[in-house]
Design an enzyme around this catalytic site. Sequence first.
Site, short mmCIF file in Angstrom:
data_model
loop_
_atom_site.label_atom_id
_atom_site.label_comp_id
_atom_site.label_asym_id
_atom_site.label_seq_id
_atom_site.Cartn_x
_atom_site.Cartn_y
_atom_site.Cartn_z
N ILE A 101 -6.62 -6.75 1.21
CA ILE A 101 -6.01 -6.18 0.02
C ILE A 101 -4.92 -7.13 -0.45
CG2 ILE A 101 -4.73 -4.22 -0.92
CD1 ILE A 101 -7.59 -3.53 -0.11
N LEU A 102 -4.93 -7.41 -1.74
CA LEU A 102 -3.97 -8.38 -2.29
C LEU A 102 -2.61 -7.73 -2.53
CD1 LEU A 102 -6.16 -10.44 -4.78
CD2 LEU A 102 -5.53 -10.98 -2.42
N THR A 103 -1.97 -7.37 -1.43
CA THR A 103 -0.58 -6.94 -1.48
C THR A 103 0.30 -8.18 -1.68
OG1 THR A 103 -0.33 -7.22 0.91
CG2 THR A 103 -1.07 -5.06 0.12
N ILE B 19 0.82 -1.20 0.00
CA ILE B 19 0.00 0.00 0.00
C ILE B 19 0.86 1.26 0.00
CG2 ILE B 19 -1.57 1.36 1.45
CD1 ILE B 19 -2.88 -1.36 2.24
N SER C 48 -7.70 0.09 9.73
CA SER C 48 -8.04 -1.25 9.25
C SER C 48 -9.48 -1.53 9.62
CB SER C 48 -7.13 -2.30 9.88
OG SER C 48 -7.60 -3.62 9.61
N TYR D 44 -3.86 -6.05 17.43
CA TYR D 44 -3.94 -5.38 16.13
C TYR D 44 -5.25 -4.60 16.01
CZ TYR D 44 -3.93 -4.72 11.07
OH TYR D 44 -3.97 -4.16 9.81
N ASN E 209 1.72 4.96 7.48
CA ASN E 209 1.26 3.70 6.91
C ASN E 209 1.88 2.47 7.56
OD1 ASN E 209 0.11 1.94 4.74
ND2 ASN E 209 2.27 1.74 4.17
#
Length: 269
Positions: free
Chosen positions: A191-193, A18, A145, A158, A90
């Site tokens: 998210i497909l990081t 990201i 998140s 988290y 971030n």
Amino acid sequence: MGRVQGKVALVTGGASGIGLSAATLMAKEGAKVVIADFNVEGAKEAAARIKKQGGEAVGVFLDASKEDSIKAAVDFTVEKYGTITVLFNNVGLTNPRKDIDVVNMDLAEWDRVMDVNAKSVLLGSRFAIPHMIKAGGGSIINTASMAGFAGDSIRSAYGASKAAVVNLTKYIAVQYGKDRIRCNAVAPGLILTPAAKNNMPPAVLDIFAKFNALPYHGEADDIGNTVLFLASDESKFITGQTIQVEGGHYIANPSIADFNEFVAKSQSE
């Protein structure tokens, strides 16, 4: 082109995923970008790629668990480019093996997650805001998140840390809005990081897809483009908000996917 022309952005955790998407998009749209990451070689390589594409960027080291390292990244940005007008906080981490349920979680992991995920947002903002005031304003964007909005069976620290980011975003927005400093957050779903693709089995991805309102997963640029919007003057009347970028995963009655399967099965019998 030029949506953030003339702005100076510091992106923490910008060497991949990201952060890299946001840094690349902002540079493409005219910002001068400092990419700060623990993986300093990755940050420098990312900056070099941006320069080859005609943008302006530089990579530096950042340990988001250390106050002096965060201050050094902000100071470097100002020394290099004269100011800082965009801060993308971030950096974040999670370790599902240690960050589990409340009774059994590793308490040292709780402290580590809170330091990196929440305290780094506080510190980055603390050090950047005086420079933004001198510059006549700025935009702070924090990575929250969807874990900050919904409970889970694991990752207690988290989720708590990201909920803290959501509320801290509001406090910064209220406290410094009159200085023309906006503060918003973006809350990604799955998210497909590269990290997600490498660490999540296809079966787990399928589970997430089952509950998405949209028939696909998010990509890093879906978040990067949201950050670009929040960094730009296009969002000049938006502050204190957390934009949920999660494909509609959390908007439906939680039983809807199973109910739809039941109906489809009944109709086929």
